[in-house]
Scaffold this motif. Structure first.
Motif, PDB file in Angstrom:
ATOM      1  N   SER A  19     -17.178  -4.299  -0.736  1.00 35.08           N
ATOM      2  CA  SER A  19     -17.322  -2.965  -0.163  1.00 35.08           C
ATOM      3  C   SER A  19     -17.920  -3.079   1.230  1.00 35.08           C
ATOM      4  O   SER A  19     -18.847  -3.844   1.466  1.00 35.08           O
ATOM      5  N   SER A  20     -17.408  -2.289   2.153  1.00 39.53           N
ATOM      6  CA  SER A  20     -17.956  -2.318   3.504  1.00 39.53           C
ATOM      7  C   SER A  20     -19.217  -1.477   3.591  1.00 39.53           C
ATOM      8  O   SER A  20     -19.930  -1.529   4.582  1.00 39.53           O
ATOM      9  N   GLY A  21     -19.514  -0.674   2.553  1.00 34.94           N
ATOM     10  CA  GLY A  21     -20.708   0.162   2.554  1.00 34.94           C
ATOM     11  C   GLY A  21     -21.985  -0.666   2.587  1.00 34.94           C
ATOM     12  O   GLY A  21     -22.932  -0.334   3.286  1.00 34.94           O
ATOM     13  N   GLY A  22     -22.026  -1.749   1.835  1.00 39.30           N
ATOM     14  CA  GLY A  22     -23.196  -2.615   1.814  1.00 39.30           C
ATOM     15  C   GLY A  22     -23.437  -3.279   3.155  1.00 39.30           C
ATOM     16  O   GLY A  22     -24.573  -3.402   3.611  1.00 39.30           O
ATOM     17  N   ARG A  23     -22.361  -3.703   3.770  1.00 40.38           N
ATOM     18  CA  ARG A  23     -22.487  -4.324   5.090  1.00 40.38           C
ATOM     19  C   ARG A  23     -22.993  -3.320   6.115  1.00 40.38           C
ATOM     20  O   ARG A  23     -23.790  -3.657   6.978  1.00 40.38           O
ATOM     21  N   PHE A  24     -22.514  -2.078   6.009  1.00 41.53           N
ATOM     22  CA  PHE A  24     -22.952  -1.050   6.949  1.00 41.53           C
ATOM     23  C   PHE A  24     -24.446  -0.784   6.799  1.00 41.53           C
ATOM     24  O   PHE A  24     -25.153  -0.658   7.796  1.00 41.53           O
ATOM     25  N   VAL A  25     -24.929  -0.694   5.575  1.00 41.62           N
ATOM     26  CA  VAL A  25     -26.353  -0.429   5.344  1.00 41.62           C
ATOM     27  C   VAL A  25     -27.194  -1.557   5.918  1.00 41.62           C
ATOM     28  O   VAL A  25     -28.200  -1.316   6.597  1.00 41.62           O
TER      29      VAL A  25
END
Length: 125
Positions: A19-25
């Motif tokens: 998921s790119s969400g974890g990288r964004f956070v």
């Protein structure tokens, strides 16, 4: 094709569903940390520079602290105060609704308890 998944961005291997969400956070937290460090270093440099001019480290820290306190007060008064008041009013409304709901719940609970006691009393006779 075997082992691949069709995604909106194109094909992706089945095992790489990251998921790119974890990288964004993580990137956002690192960005915030580096900005905070840069601001602290800038303020330290300003205090040291001002202390060279004034001749006192304490006076320089007080001057800059007072300056930023005035800036924070101006920002609060011009931009944030109305939003804080709206949030406070909403919180008071939520509190009032919760209080009314609780009193209604207690009223219903008392009535049900009365009916249960009445039912028990009628069964015993």
């Amino acid at each position: 094709m075997r082992g691949e998944i069709e995604t909106p961005g194109g094909r992706q291997a089945a095992g790489s569903r990251e998921s790119s969400g974890g990288r964004f956070v993580i990137a956002f937290l690192l960005f915030g940390t580096t900005v905070a460090i840069a601001l602290l270093l800038l303020l330290t440099a300003l205090v040291v520079w001002l202390s060279e001019l004034v001749g006192s480290f304490i006076a320089a820290a007080l001057i800059l602290g007072g300056f930023f306190a005035v800036v924070a007060a101006l920002i609060y008064l011009t931009a944030i105060r109305e939003a804080v008041e709206r949030i406070r009013a909403r919180a008071e409304t939520v509190y009032e609704v919760a209080r009314i709901a609780r009193s209604g719940y207690e009223w219903i609970t008392e009535k049900i308890a009365l009916l249960v006691r009445l039912n028990d009393a009628l069964r015993k006779e």
